[in-house]
Structure formats: structure tokens, C-alpha cells
Enzyme design. Structure first.
Site, mmCIF file in Angstrom:
data_model
loop_
_atom_site.group_PDB
_atom_site.id
_atom_site.type_symbol
_atom_site.label_atom_id
_atom_site.label_comp_id
_atom_site.label_asym_id
_atom_site.label_seq_id
_atom_site.Cartn_x
_atom_site.Cartn_y
_atom_site.Cartn_z
ATOM 1 N N TYR A 166 55.494 -10.319 52.216
ATOM 2 C CA TYR A 166 55.616 -10.268 50.755
ATOM 3 C C TYR A 166 56.801 -10.805 50.362
ATOM 4 O O TYR A 166 56.874 -11.621 49.316
ATOM 5 C CB TYR A 166 55.460 -8.662 50.138
ATOM 6 C CG TYR A 166 55.783 -8.413 48.856
ATOM 7 C CD1 TYR A 166 54.832 -8.656 47.802
ATOM 8 C CD2 TYR A 166 56.880 -8.210 48.210
ATOM 9 C CE1 TYR A 166 54.957 -8.310 46.716
ATOM 10 C CE2 TYR A 166 57.101 -7.836 47.121
ATOM 11 C CZ TYR A 166 56.115 -7.921 46.196
ATOM 12 O OH TYR A 166 56.299 -7.453 44.825
ATOM 13 N N SER A 200 60.070 -10.766 42.844
ATOM 14 C CA SER A 200 60.304 -9.412 43.048
ATOM 15 C C SER A 200 61.751 -9.765 43.680
ATOM 16 O O SER A 200 62.284 -10.602 44.049
ATOM 17 C CB SER A 200 59.685 -8.890 44.192
ATOM 18 O OG SER A 200 59.820 -7.606 44.567
#
Length: 249
Positions: free
Chosen positions: A157, A143
Site C-alpha cells: 500500500y 496517503s
């Protein structure tokens, strides 16, 4: 000419979103696909969609943080399609939306187990079989969060997704000479259930130079490049597919 003709691919997190789009695109490009996730109904729906268009798919229901799930995927790839050429370790969770000091150890561990440990377990199972088959391409869905930018409440995350780049580089150092390529795909905001409500999607769009978020098929196209012979000299890399997000930070 299909880019993945007679290839075999494993796709984790294939029941929805980016994973589903990758599985469908790979099958349309000639690959036999092994689909895995936890939701049998959704997985079977993806597999049936693939078969209805003339493609080939089989389903393994399981938890990606368990080694046994990946072993089952390898067994299915060998028994159903006779080999393994591609693996997309895509499954992941967002985890807690909290400032780091408020994240519990259990929440932290769950996020890392799903996003990092599962990727390690996948690669650990996939590499020996790929070596037996003459090499292959391993793709990890990372990501922009944690790699080009930090976002409030997403430290767990971001840390888990950034860790995947260390895994990519380590696999490259260990196995590139033996014909295994490892790369990370770094999507921007994408039109999936994880994108949140309309307000969250509008906010996410504003982070990107293109001022929109991606469709899952756009991310799948980047994965197709990394999986195919078009990227034969690409390994150890991070491919941003983020609408210019990283470029304008």
C-alpha cells in the site's frame, strides 16, 4: 458564491468514504459530477442524494484498472455536462496486511493496479480532454503511509501511494504550462470502512497530533481547495490533510 459553479468533475471511488464526500461537496458547490466505482447500488444512492439537493450527477459503473471505464467517464462528462475541468482519481484499496516477503505477486500487482495503474489510466484519459477545454485540476488521493511513514504490514500500500507523487510531478512537468494542475491529497486516518474496527481506529487516532481521525468531509474540503480557483498557483504539490501526523514523526 459556489466555488465550482458550472464546472464538471469526475470522481473515482465515489460510492463510499472519501470519494462519496468529495462528490457530494463538489456537487453542492455547483459542479456536475461523474461518479464511478464498481457498486451500482451505492453509486446510484450517492447520485440520488446529490439530485435530491438540486445537484447534477451521472453514474458510470466500472473497474478503475480498466481503461474503458475512464473513457466512459470522459464520454459522460462531455455528453452530460459539456466539458471536463476537474478529476479526482481517488479509488484505492489497502491490499494485503502482511510483511513484504509474505506478499504474493498477485497481491502486489492487484494493489498497484488499483492504486497506481488506475490513476495513470485516469490521467491519460483526462488530460487530452482537459487540454481541449482549456486546462483543469487533477487530484490524486495518496496517503501519509508510504510518504511520511511506513506501517507494519503495509509495504504494498505504501509503495503504491508513494508512487502517486512521481505521477503528480511528471504531469506537472509535462502539462503545467498548458493549464493543467496536478496535486496529491494525503489524508490521515479517516472515518471510513477502510479504517477498521474501533480498536484500529483508536490506534490510528494516536498517530495524529490531533489525537483523532478525520471525517470524510474534512478531507473533501481539502480536495475542494485543490479543485477550485483558490489553488490556481498550486501544482506538483502534496497537501497533507492528516491532523498533524506527518509533523510529529
Amino acid at each position: 458564491m459556489m466555488l465550482l459553479n458550472r464546472k464538471t468533475a469526475i470522481v473515482t471511488g465515489a460510492s463510499s468514504g472519501i470519494g462519496r464526500a468529495i462528490a457530494q461537496m463538489f456537487a453542492a458547490q455547483g459542479a456536475g459530477v461523474v461518479l464511478t466505482a464498481r457498486n451500482r447500488v451505492e453509486l446510484e444512492s450517492v447520485a440520488e442524494n446529490i439530485r435530491s439537493k438540486g445537484g447534477h450527477a451521472c453514474v458510470i459503473v466500472g473497474e478503475v484498472a480498466h481503461a474503458h471505464t475512464h473513457e466512459q467517464c470522459i464520454a459522460a462528462a462531455m455528453s452530460e455536462f459539456g466539458g471536463l475541468d476537474i478529476a479526482v482519481n481517488n479509488a484505492g484499496i489497502v491490499g494485503p496486511y502482511k510483511p513484504l516477503a509474505d506478499v504474493t505477486l498477485q497481491e502486489w500487482q492487484q494493489t498497484l493496479d488499483t492504486n497506481v495503474t488506475a490513476a495513470y489510466l485516469g490521467a491519460r484519459a483526462q488530460i487530452p480532454t482537459m487540454l481541449e477545454c482549456g486546462g483543469g485540476s487533477i487530484i490524486f488521493t495518496s496517503s501519509f503511509v508510504g510518504t511520511s511513514v511506513g506501517l507494519p504490514g503495509m509495504a504494498a500500500y505504501g509503495a503504491s501511494k508513494a508512487a502517486l507523487m512521481g505521477l503528480v510531478k511528471g504531469i506537472t512537468a509535462d502539462y503545467a504550462i498548458q493549464g493543467i494542475r496536478a496535486n496529491a491529497l494525503l489524508p490521515g486516518g479517516t472515518e471510513t470502512a477502510m479504517a477498521g474496527d474501533s480498536n484500529q481506529r483508536e490506534w490510528a487516532a494516536g498517530l495524529h497530533a490531533m489525537k483523532r481521525i478525520a471525517q470524510p468531509e474534512e478531507i473533501a474540503s481539502a480536495a475542494l481547495f485543490l479543485a477550485s480557483s483558490m489553488s490556481n498557483f498550486v501544482t506538483g504539490s502534496a497537501l497533507f490533510c492528516d491532523g498533524g501526523n506527518a509533523a510529529v514523526k
